[in-house]
Write a protein that holds these residues in place. Structure first.
Motif, short mmCIF file in Angstrom:
data_model
loop_
_atom_site.label_atom_id
_atom_site.label_comp_id
_atom_site.label_asym_id
_atom_site.label_seq_id
_atom_site.Cartn_x
_atom_site.Cartn_y
_atom_site.Cartn_z
N THR A 1 0.82 -1.22 0.00
CA THR A 1 0.00 0.00 0.00
C THR A 1 0.85 1.27 0.00
OG1 THR A 1 -0.19 -0.12 2.42
CG2 THR A 1 -1.95 -1.14 1.12
N ALA A 2 2.08 1.16 -0.46
CA ALA A 2 2.93 2.35 -0.59
C ALA A 2 2.30 3.34 -1.58
CB ALA A 2 4.32 1.95 -1.06
N LEU A 3 2.47 4.63 -1.31
CA LEU A 3 1.91 5.64 -2.21
C LEU A 3 2.57 5.59 -3.59
CD1 LEU A 3 1.49 8.79 0.10
CD2 LEU A 3 -0.26 7.18 -0.68
N ASP A 4 3.85 5.32 -3.61
CA ASP A 4 4.60 5.26 -4.86
C ASP A 4 4.42 3.88 -5.50
OD1 ASP A 4 6.37 5.30 -6.95
OD2 ASP A 4 8.16 5.71 -5.73
N PRO A 5 3.81 3.80 -6.69
CA PRO A 5 3.61 2.49 -7.31
C PRO A 5 4.89 1.70 -7.50
CG PRO A 5 2.34 4.18 -8.46
CD PRO A 5 3.23 4.89 -7.50
N SER A 6 6.01 2.38 -7.77
CA SER A 6 7.27 1.68 -8.00
C SER A 6 7.82 1.04 -6.73
CB SER A 6 8.30 2.63 -8.60
OG SER A 6 8.65 3.65 -7.67
N ALA A 7 7.32 1.47 -5.56
CA ALA A 7 7.79 0.91 -4.30
C ALA A 7 7.03 -0.35 -3.89
CB ALA A 7 7.69 1.97 -3.20
N ARG A 8 5.96 -0.66 -4.61
CA ARG A 8 5.16 -1.83 -4.27
C ARG A 8 5.74 -3.11 -4.87
NH1 ARG A 8 0.01 1.23 -6.60
NH2 ARG A 8 0.17 3.10 -5.28
N PRO A 9 5.55 -4.24 -4.21
CA PRO A 9 6.00 -5.50 -4.81
C PRO A 9 5.11 -5.88 -5.98
CG PRO A 9 4.75 -5.93 -2.82
CD PRO A 9 4.92 -4.43 -2.90
N THR A 10 5.63 -6.66 -6.91
CA THR A 10 4.81 -7.18 -7.98
C THR A 10 3.90 -8.27 -7.42
OG1 THR A 10 6.50 -8.81 -8.52
CG2 THR A 10 6.55 -6.70 -9.72
N ALA A 11 2.89 -8.64 -8.17
CA ALA A 11 1.94 -9.64 -7.70
C ALA A 11 2.64 -10.98 -7.45
CB ALA A 11 0.80 -9.81 -8.70
N ASP A 12 3.61 -11.33 -8.28
CA ASP A 12 4.29 -12.60 -8.05
C ASP A 12 5.17 -12.57 -6.80
OD1 ASP A 12 6.09 -10.86 -9.24
OD2 ASP A 12 7.07 -12.39 -10.46
N ARG A 13 5.67 -11.38 -6.45
CA ARG A 13 6.41 -11.26 -5.19
C ARG A 13 5.47 -11.39 -4.00
NH1 ARG A 13 11.51 -8.86 -5.42
NH2 ARG A 13 11.55 -9.38 -3.19
N VAL A 14 4.23 -10.93 -4.15
CA VAL A 14 3.24 -11.11 -3.09
C VAL A 14 2.95 -12.59 -2.89
CG1 VAL A 14 0.87 -10.64 -2.37
CG2 VAL A 14 2.21 -8.84 -3.46
N VAL A 15 2.83 -13.32 -4.01
CA VAL A 15 2.62 -14.77 -3.93
C VAL A 15 3.76 -15.42 -3.16
CG1 VAL A 15 2.47 -16.92 -5.25
CG2 VAL A 15 1.28 -14.87 -6.05
N ALA A 16 4.99 -15.05 -3.49
CA ALA A 16 6.16 -15.63 -2.83
C ALA A 16 6.16 -15.30 -1.34
CB ALA A 16 7.44 -15.13 -3.48
N ALA A 17 5.79 -14.07 -1.00
CA ALA A 17 5.75 -13.67 0.41
C ALA A 17 4.71 -14.46 1.18
CB ALA A 17 5.48 -12.18 0.52
N LEU A 18 3.55 -14.68 0.58
CA LEU A 18 2.50 -15.43 1.25
C LEU A 18 2.82 -16.92 1.29
CD1 LEU A 18 -0.64 -13.56 -0.13
CD2 LEU A 18 0.34 -13.41 2.16
N ASP A 19 3.53 -17.40 0.28
CA ASP A 19 3.99 -18.79 0.32
C ASP A 19 4.95 -19.02 1.48
OD1 ASP A 19 2.61 -20.00 -1.72
OD2 ASP A 19 4.11 -19.57 -3.25
N GLY A 20 5.76 -18.00 1.77
CA GLY A 20 6.76 -18.14 2.81
C GLY A 20 6.24 -17.84 4.20
N SER A 21 4.96 -17.51 4.29
CA SER A 21 4.37 -17.19 5.60
C SER A 21 3.51 -18.34 6.08
CB SER A 21 3.50 -15.92 5.49
OG SER A 21 2.77 -15.73 6.68
N ASP A 22 3.74 -18.75 7.31
CA ASP A 22 2.89 -19.79 7.88
C ASP A 22 1.82 -19.17 8.75
OD1 ASP A 22 5.28 -20.84 10.50
OD2 ASP A 22 4.46 -18.88 9.90
#
Length: 354
Positions: A245-266
């Motif tokens: 939710t960063a104001l700057d779009p370039s500071a946000r993770p890509t959707a595939d990075r979000v997938v990886a982050a949620l995969d790595g979270s238990d």
């Protein structure tokens, strides 16, 4: 235009029941009489504008129909019925995430699963060059078979291509989940979808919408600062949601990075988060700064026509189920320091102050 139950669309789809009504379309349960299968028919309220609009609608429909992913509701057909655009999609029996929100808080493990599936669908679509532009709980379908699907992919592009809404400066999306660049009329990329998904996950975890208030307050709040992320959610969620939710779009993770982050979270927490008992936040909310009356013309030029359109209530996509209800421009319960700026904004739009 509402079609009658029992009628046929394109002499092929027998309408059986009106099952949904949103800001831009009615949705019917129907039967494809040629293939003898249940389908969902979405009747768009907008009409294609001339031959150019019809050609653009067909082109966009072909693009969306090429999307093939287990987390995306499949578009089966599209066309015109008495000049009214319609879409035929797979029928998903189940509920929506917005209705699930109404039942109570979700456990972190469930939020993780839903978020990962939606992010995976977005990552796939972004690879195909398609931005959803209206990610919200009402467009997340929870199937009775435990599938999580993202609906209405490409609807914004279909409407945009077949009509002249963008040229008129209308915002496409639901105000509660719009990214800042959608509000300001900036260039859109997959980062806008990631921002909307971040707001949706934050709501799923806390039971509260990150931005609340009148439509104008909701719009301007996200231009001033990112949403508050309660530290009680745990370090991993705070880090991920703050980035999304960063104001700057370039500071946000890509959707595939979000997938990886949620995969790595238990899912550090197994129990739902309770805002009533865990109120520690990262920072105090900043005062809402709405441009005042002397600068109202600069507001329209600097913030963009999209933001003005939102305040005026011109929305293309979105339903009452997910959006803040439209209220008077300056309701009586608005803070005193906001009344004058909002009155000035209303005067700039309508030519008089309420």
């Amino acid at each position: 235009m509402t079609w009658e139950v029992g009628s046929r669309v394109a002499d092929r789809y027998l309408l059986e029941e009106l099952i949904g009504r949103g800001g831009m379309a009615d949705v019917y349960r129907a039967t494809d009489v040629q293939l003898h299968r249940p389908v969902a028919v979405k009747a768009l309220r907008e009409q294609a504008e001339g031959e150019t609009g019809r050609l653009r609608f067909a082109t966009e429909a072909r693009t969306v129909a090429r999307l093939s992913h287990p987390g995306i509701v499949t578009l089966l057909d599209a066309g015109l019925n008495d000049e009214q655009m319609f879409l035929v999609m797979e029928l998903v029996d189940g509920t929506t995430l917005s209705r699930r929100f109404a039942e109570g808080l979700l456990a972190h493990a469930e939020v993780t699963r839903i978020g990962r599936e939606v992010a995976a669908a977005l990552a796939y679509a972004h690879e195909q060059g398609i931005v959803h532009r209206d990610v919200k709980p009402g467009n997340v379908l929870l199937g009775n078979d435990d599938r999580v699907l993202l609906a209405d992919f490409g609807i914004a592009q279909l409407v945009d291509g077949a009509t002249r809404h963008t040229a008129m400066g209308q915002a496409i999306g639901s105000p509660a989940y719009l990214a800042p660049e959608q509000v300001s009329g900036g260039d859109l990329s997959g980062a806008a979808d990631v921002y909307s998904l971040g707001l949706m996950l934050l709501e799923a975890l806390t039971g509260e919408r990150p931005f609340r208030g009148t439509t104008s307050e909701v719009v301007y709040a996200r231009l001033q600062a990112p949403p508050l992320v309660p530290s009680g959610l745990g370090e991993r969620w705070v880090e991920l949601l703050t980035a999304m939710t960063a104001l700057d779009p370039s500071a946000r993770p890509t959707a595939d990075r979000v997938v990886a982050a949620l995969d790595g979270s238990d899912a550090e927490r197994t129990a739902p988060f309770d805002l009533a008992t865990e109120t520690q936040v990262l920072r105090e909310p900043p005062p809402l700064q709405v441009p005042g009356r002397p600068r109202r013309l600069q507001v329209m030029a600097g913030v963009g026509v999209a933001a003005i359109a939102l305040v005026a209530g011109w929305f293309v996509v979105g339903g009452a189920e997910d959006d803040n209800p439209m209220v008077p421009p300056v309701p009586t319960d608005v803070r005193t320091d906001l009344r004058a700026p909002l009155a000035g904004l209303h005067e700039a739009i309508h030519g008089s102050t309420p």
